[in-house]
Each structure stands twice: as C-alpha cells, then as structure tokens.
Design a protein around this motif. Structure first.
Motif, PDB file in Angstrom:
ATOM      1  N   GLU A  84       3.022   3.314   4.927  1.00  0.00           N
ATOM      2  CA  GLU A  84       2.063   3.104   3.839  1.00  0.00           C
ATOM      3  C   GLU A  84       1.348   4.402   3.474  1.00  0.00           C
ATOM      4  O   GLU A  84       1.193   4.722   2.289  1.00  0.00           O
ATOM      5  CB  GLU A  84       1.058   2.018   4.237  1.00  0.00           C
ATOM      6  CG  GLU A  84       1.691   0.640   4.330  1.00  0.00           C
ATOM      7  CD  GLU A  84       0.790  -0.409   4.967  1.00  0.00           C
ATOM      8  OE1 GLU A  84      -0.375  -0.096   5.327  1.00  0.00           O
ATOM      9  OE2 GLU A  84       1.255  -1.563   5.121  1.00  0.00           O
ATOM     10  N   ASN A 101      11.781  -7.566   9.391  1.00  0.00           N
ATOM     11  CA  ASN A 101      10.344  -7.781   9.148  1.00  0.00           C
ATOM     12  C   ASN A 101       9.701  -6.537   8.543  1.00  0.00           C
ATOM     13  O   ASN A 101       8.918  -6.631   7.596  1.00  0.00           O
ATOM     14  CB  ASN A 101       9.626  -8.172  10.442  1.00  0.00           C
ATOM     15  CG  ASN A 101      10.052  -9.528  10.947  1.00  0.00           C
ATOM     16  OD1 ASN A 101      10.188 -10.474  10.174  1.00  0.00           O
ATOM     17  ND2 ASN A 101      10.279  -9.632  12.242  1.00  0.00           N
ATOM     18  N   GLU A 104      10.936  -6.103   4.881  1.00  0.00           N
ATOM     19  CA  GLU A 104      10.256  -7.033   3.964  1.00  0.00           C
ATOM     20  C   GLU A 104       8.827  -6.575   3.684  1.00  0.00           C
ATOM     21  O   GLU A 104       8.357  -6.636   2.545  1.00  0.00           O
ATOM     22  CB  GLU A 104      10.275  -8.456   4.507  1.00  0.00           C
ATOM     23  CG  GLU A 104      11.626  -9.125   4.378  1.00  0.00           C
ATOM     24  CD  GLU A 104      12.177  -9.126   2.952  1.00  0.00           C
ATOM     25  OE1 GLU A 104      11.430  -9.468   2.004  1.00  0.00           O
ATOM     26  OE2 GLU A 104      13.370  -8.779   2.778  1.00  0.00           O
ATOM     27  N   LYS A 105       8.129  -6.110   4.716  1.00  0.00           N
ATOM     28  CA  LYS A 105       6.758  -5.621   4.523  1.00  0.00           C
ATOM     29  C   LYS A 105       6.734  -4.400   3.603  1.00  0.00           C
ATOM     30  O   LYS A 105       5.846  -4.269   2.760  1.00  0.00           O
ATOM     31  CB  LYS A 105       6.109  -5.284   5.869  1.00  0.00           C
ATOM     32  CG  LYS A 105       5.742  -6.492   6.686  1.00  0.00           C
ATOM     33  CD  LYS A 105       5.136  -6.080   8.025  1.00  0.00           C
ATOM     34  CE  LYS A 105       4.829  -7.286   8.880  1.00  0.00           C
ATOM     35  NZ  LYS A 105       4.281  -6.907  10.199  1.00  0.00           N
ATOM     36  N   LYS A 107       8.938  -3.662   1.250  1.00  0.00           N
ATOM     37  CA  LYS A 107       9.223  -4.128  -0.104  1.00  0.00           C
ATOM     38  C   LYS A 107       7.973  -4.734  -0.746  1.00  0.00           C
ATOM     39  O   LYS A 107       7.652  -4.429  -1.908  1.00  0.00           O
ATOM     40  CB  LYS A 107      10.371  -5.141  -0.075  1.00  0.00           C
ATOM     41  CG  LYS A 107      11.717  -4.516   0.245  1.00  0.00           C
ATOM     42  CD  LYS A 107      12.800  -5.495   0.643  1.00  0.00           C
ATOM     43  CE  LYS A 107      13.046  -6.621  -0.287  1.00  0.00           C
ATOM     44  NZ  LYS A 107      14.157  -7.504   0.139  1.00  0.00           N
ATOM     45  N   GLU A 108       7.267  -5.566  -0.005  1.00  0.00           N
ATOM     46  CA  GLU A 108       6.045  -6.192  -0.518  1.00  0.00           C
ATOM     47  C   GLU A 108       4.971  -5.141  -0.809  1.00  0.00           C
ATOM     48  O   GLU A 108       4.305  -5.196  -1.844  1.00  0.00           O
ATOM     49  CB  GLU A 108       5.507  -7.216   0.488  1.00  0.00           C
ATOM     50  CG  GLU A 108       6.369  -8.452   0.625  1.00  0.00           C
ATOM     51  CD  GLU A 108       5.973  -9.328   1.808  1.00  0.00           C
ATOM     52  OE1 GLU A 108       4.899  -9.120   2.411  1.00  0.00           O
ATOM     53  OE2 GLU A 108       6.773 -10.241   2.146  1.00  0.00           O
ATOM     54  N   PHE A 109       4.809  -4.186   0.093  1.00  0.00           N
ATOM     55  CA  PHE A 109       3.805  -3.132  -0.083  1.00  0.00           C
ATOM     56  C   PHE A 109       4.121  -2.294  -1.317  1.00  0.00           C
ATOM     57  O   PHE A 109       3.235  -1.997  -2.130  1.00  0.00           O
ATOM     58  CB  PHE A 109       3.754  -2.243   1.164  1.00  0.00           C
ATOM     59  CG  PHE A 109       2.727  -1.158   1.095  1.00  0.00           C
ATOM     60  CD1 PHE A 109       1.401  -1.424   1.423  1.00  0.00           C
ATOM     61  CD2 PHE A 109       3.068   0.121   0.692  1.00  0.00           C
ATOM     62  CE1 PHE A 109       0.444  -0.427   1.345  1.00  0.00           C
ATOM     63  CE2 PHE A 109       2.125   1.127   0.610  1.00  0.00           C
ATOM     64  CZ  PHE A 109       0.802   0.851   0.941  1.00  0.00           C
ATOM     65  N   GLU A 111       5.864  -3.097  -3.941  1.00  0.00           N
ATOM     66  CA  GLU A 111       5.646  -3.884  -5.161  1.00  0.00           C
ATOM     67  C   GLU A 111       4.151  -4.004  -5.466  1.00  0.00           C
ATOM     68  O   GLU A 111       3.721  -3.793  -6.595  1.00  0.00           O
ATOM     69  CB  GLU A 111       6.276  -5.267  -5.013  1.00  0.00           C
ATOM     70  CG  GLU A 111       6.210  -6.079  -6.303  1.00  0.00           C
ATOM     71  CD  GLU A 111       6.966  -7.391  -6.186  1.00  0.00           C
ATOM     72  OE1 GLU A 111       6.477  -8.366  -6.785  1.00  0.00           O
ATOM     73  OE2 GLU A 111       8.013  -7.437  -5.525  1.00  0.00           O
ATOM     74  N   LYS A 112       3.374  -4.331  -4.461  1.00  0.00           N
ATOM     75  CA  LYS A 112       1.928  -4.516  -4.637  1.00  0.00           C
ATOM     76  C   LYS A 112       1.254  -3.244  -5.164  1.00  0.00           C
ATOM     77  O   LYS A 112       0.344  -3.307  -5.977  1.00  0.00           O
ATOM     78  CB  LYS A 112       1.293  -4.922  -3.306  1.00  0.00           C
ATOM     79  CG  LYS A 112      -0.207  -5.076  -3.353  1.00  0.00           C
ATOM     80  CD  LYS A 112      -0.765  -5.468  -2.003  1.00  0.00           C
ATOM     81  CE  LYS A 112      -2.284  -5.546  -2.052  1.00  0.00           C
ATOM     82  NZ  LYS A 112      -2.849  -5.833  -0.724  1.00  0.00           N
ATOM     83  N   ARG A 117      10.830   2.644  -6.884  1.00  0.00           N
ATOM     84  CA  ARG A 117      11.924   2.598  -5.902  1.00  0.00           C
ATOM     85  C   ARG A 117      12.622   3.940  -5.744  1.00  0.00           C
ATOM     86  O   ARG A 117      13.352   4.148  -4.779  1.00  0.00           O
ATOM     87  CB  ARG A 117      12.930   1.518  -6.281  1.00  0.00           C
ATOM     88  CG  ARG A 117      12.371   0.125  -6.103  1.00  0.00           C
ATOM     89  CD  ARG A 117      13.396  -0.930  -6.403  1.00  0.00           C
ATOM     90  NE  ARG A 117      12.796  -2.256  -6.290  1.00  0.00           N
ATOM     91  CZ  ARG A 117      13.461  -3.382  -6.421  1.00  0.00           C
ATOM     92  NH1 ARG A 117      14.756  -3.349  -6.692  1.00  0.00           N
ATOM     93  NH2 ARG A 117      12.853  -4.533  -6.307  1.00  0.00           N
ATOM     94  N   GLU A 139      19.774  -5.500  -4.550  1.00  0.00           N
ATOM     95  CA  GLU A 139      18.419  -5.695  -5.077  1.00  0.00           C
ATOM     96  C   GLU A 139      17.905  -4.442  -5.804  1.00  0.00           C
ATOM     97  O   GLU A 139      16.812  -4.464  -6.373  1.00  0.00           O
ATOM     98  CB  GLU A 139      17.456  -6.035  -3.938  1.00  0.00           C
ATOM     99  CG  GLU A 139      17.682  -7.389  -3.313  1.00  0.00           C
ATOM    100  CD  GLU A 139      16.808  -7.597  -2.080  1.00  0.00           C
ATOM    101  OE1 GLU A 139      15.630  -7.179  -2.093  1.00  0.00           O
ATOM    102  OE2 GLU A 139      17.317  -8.170  -1.094  1.00  0.00           O
TER     103      GLU A 139
END
Length: 178
Positions: A84, A101, A104-105, A107-109, A111-112, A117, A139
């Motif tokens: 991050e 895991n 996925e975190k 990807k979510e971070f 996007e948020k 990319r 994706e």
C-alpha cells in the motif's frame, strides 16, 4: 530494466547500497531491487525507496527473530502495509505472491484508491497457481511468470516450495497438467 534480487538479511544493506550507488553515482534509473516484508526494516526501506521500481515479496529465508517477523499473520500484515505504501507513492510495484488473499486485497486496494493497473504487476513462479495467473491476465492485470535459472536455480525453487506446503501441490499440479 535490471532488478537486483535480494538474498538473506546479511546481504540486505549491501544490496541497497549497490542500488543507491548505481542510481545516484552512475544515474542508472533503470535499476530496482526487492524488499522482503518479513524484515522489520521493510517499511522504512520502502519509504526510502519511493519512486524506485520495487519487487515486494514476503521473504523465504529463515531469519532471526531479532530482524524479522516470525508469524505468518505479522508477515502478511506488513506485506500489505508495504504494498500500500509503495502503490500510494505512485511508484511501480511488482507484487510477487501466490497468496490469493493478498492478491484480492491488492486488487481491492488499487480499485478503491484509483491506482492504474499500469503501475503494478503480479508475479508468480512458473508452475504455481497457473489458473490464477490466467485469471489475472484475463481480468486485465499485468501478470509476470518467472523461471529461476543459474547455478542455484534448484535452491531457489526449493525455498519457494518450503514457504508454504500448498506450493508443493501447486507445482505438482502445474507440472502434470495438460
């Protein structure tokens, strides 16, 4: 682009010193390195290396509790912190993990926080999580697959296997599929 790999803790500072000399003394902007999340110093190293393309890993060597986290949860938490930190700094980030895991975190971070990319990529070892590699590519994520080579390719490969027992199953499945 050249990325200086990172070995055990005993080689960490000298590797960073070489990187600094290459970038400052010789103006090589096309060189980066690897930071290992299990080291206590990792977060500060990432802050110090803002703007430099880094490959972020959990770490695979057996290190002393005086220099490295020992528990998976602590390592995972620090790994996400440094990912991050580096992404938010606008720096190119290679996230080397087979951990769904963590992926996925990330990807979510991304996007948020509207992180493009093109600013990061996922990296996995050949033969590990092939299904996930293909899925990430479909994706629209950058997905780099790497193959160890050189005199110690087998040692490198075995350290990846030893990181997590599941890696053995991933590798065997990859070798015997198709």
């Amino acid at each position: 682009f050249v990325r200086i790999d990172m070995e055990d803790y005993a080689h960490c500072q000298i590797t960073l010193d070489i990187l600094k000399k290459l970038r400052q003394t010789y103006s090589y902007d096309n060189v980066g390195t690897v930071i290992q999340a299990y080291l206590f110093r990792a977060e500060q190293d990432v802050k110090d290396l803002k703007g430099i393309s880094l490959r972020l890993v959990k770490g695979a060597y057996q290190e002393s509790p005086t220099v490295a986290y020992q528990e998976k949860k602590e390592i995972d938490n620090n790994y996400m912190r440094i990912i991050e930190e580096h992404l938010l700094s606008g720096s190119y980030t290679a996230i080397a993990s087979h951990d769904h895991n963590i992926i996925e975190k990330v990807k979510e971070f991304a996007e948020k926080h509207h992180i493009n990319r093109n600013q990061f990529e996922f990296q996995m070892l050949y033969g590990f999580r092939t299904d996930m590699q293909l899925s990430l590519a479909k994706e629209g994520y950058k997905m780099r697959v790497y193959v160890p080579f050189g005199n110690d390719w087998f040692g490198y490969f075995m350290r990846r296997m030893a990181e997590r027992p599941q890696n053995v199953a991933f590798a065997l499945k990859g070798f015997f599929s198709k």
